[in-house]
Motif scaffolding. Structure first.
Motif, mmCIF file in Angstrom:
data_model
loop_
_atom_site.group_PDB
_atom_site.id
_atom_site.type_symbol
_atom_site.label_atom_id
_atom_site.label_comp_id
_atom_site.label_asym_id
_atom_site.label_seq_id
_atom_site.Cartn_x
_atom_site.Cartn_y
_atom_site.Cartn_z
ATOM 1 N N PHE A 152 1.225 -1.335 0.169
ATOM 2 C CA PHE A 152 0.337 -0.099 0.105
ATOM 3 C C PHE A 152 0.733 1.327 -0.084
ATOM 4 N N ASN A 189 -5.121 9.675 -1.631
ATOM 5 C CA ASN A 189 -4.274 8.731 -1.001
ATOM 6 C C ASN A 189 -4.829 8.218 1.289
ATOM 7 N N ALA A 193 -5.940 4.152 1.829
ATOM 8 C CA ALA A 193 -5.185 4.039 2.698
ATOM 9 C C ALA A 193 -5.012 4.288 3.865
ATOM 10 N N ALA A 199 -1.560 5.495 5.365
ATOM 11 C CA ALA A 199 -1.418 6.745 4.499
ATOM 12 C C ALA A 199 -0.114 7.624 5.163
#
Length: 251
Positions: A152, A189, A193, A199
């Motif tokens: 990720f 993002n 995430a 993130a």
């Protein structure tokens, strides 16, 4: 913590607003370093403050709200400091720019130290403001496996650096939109995430809270993956960009 919205969704970011392959040598190095310390401080303070306030007030800010804070903070700081230091605020961005010779190698250590100092001071400020039960760890932790977090973080940092390389280092792009594009990428993002990894996209963003809270679990993920992702992102754009050779009147 990344298991829910209790984790610290990040930012980052980073940005070289100058023209393609340009390095602004007209600004004294000390001013650049101060700009990186202040910019990283304000970015981490704002983003992590949103996380802490959210945790202390029954998720009133919400995930979209936290993501918006990170994205808008990166955007306004990019426009404010991009012409001074390049508005990196992120060791991964600094290293990625250096890998394509858009940043002087000799300035890398000083930039990274400035960014980590800014992040650490911001986290320390939050610990002074929020005490006792209101003091939460604002670092980044994987919600799932380490492999999942690595993938990720690699992808979202690749995404971020790919956008930065396209909009902020290519003279043919609309440079005035660089801050908006990069801030929007950070926001996106964090939205998808954030609940998975926090993130981070930024080693300094994760290092500062880890140092202040003495909490280093999984920290290597947030150092290795963003750096590899950023370097891959900038080289991917460098590979696909149009060359400077003129073809049929079109560059």
């Amino acid at each position: 913590m990344a298991e829910d919205l209790t984790s610290s969704e990040t930012l980052e970011l980073p940005l070289n607003i100058g023209n393609d392959d340009s390095i602004n040598d007209t600004v004294p190095l000390m001013q650049k370093l101060v700009a990186e310390v202040v910019g990283t401080y304000l970015m981490i303070f704002s983003g992590c403050a949103a996380v802490v306030v959210n945790l202390n007030n029954n998720n009133i800010v919400t995930l979209p709200g936290v993501a918006t804070v990170w994205g808008l903070t990166v955007m306004v700081l990019a426009y404010t400091l991009g012409h001074i230091s390049g508005a990196h605020f992120n060791p991964a961005v600094t290293l990625a720019h250096a890998s394509t010779k858009r940043f002087p190698l000799k300035q890398i250590p000083m930039y990274i130290v400035a960014q980590v100092i800014g992040s650490t001071l911001a986290t320390g400020s939050l610990r002074l403001i929020f005490r006792g039960a209101n003091d939460h760890f604002t670092g980044t932790l994987p919600a799932g496996s380490n492999l999942q977090a690595c993938i990720f973080e690699f992808i979202i940092t690749f995404y971020l650096m790919f956008v930065i390389s396209g909009i902020a280092t290519d003279s043919r792009a609309i440079g005035e939109l660089a801050g908006l594009a990069v801030g929007s990428t950070v926001l996106l993002n964090v939205l998808f995430a954030g609940p998975v990894t926090g993130a981070s996209m930024n080693p300094a963003r994760s290092l500062g809270p880890a140092i202040v809270h003495n909490h280093y679990k999984g920290l290597w993920i947030y150092i290795v993956s963003p750096i590899v992702g950023a370097v891959a992102g900038t080289w991917a754009y460098t590979y696909i960009r149009v060359t400077n050779k003129q073809r049929n009147g079109i560059l």
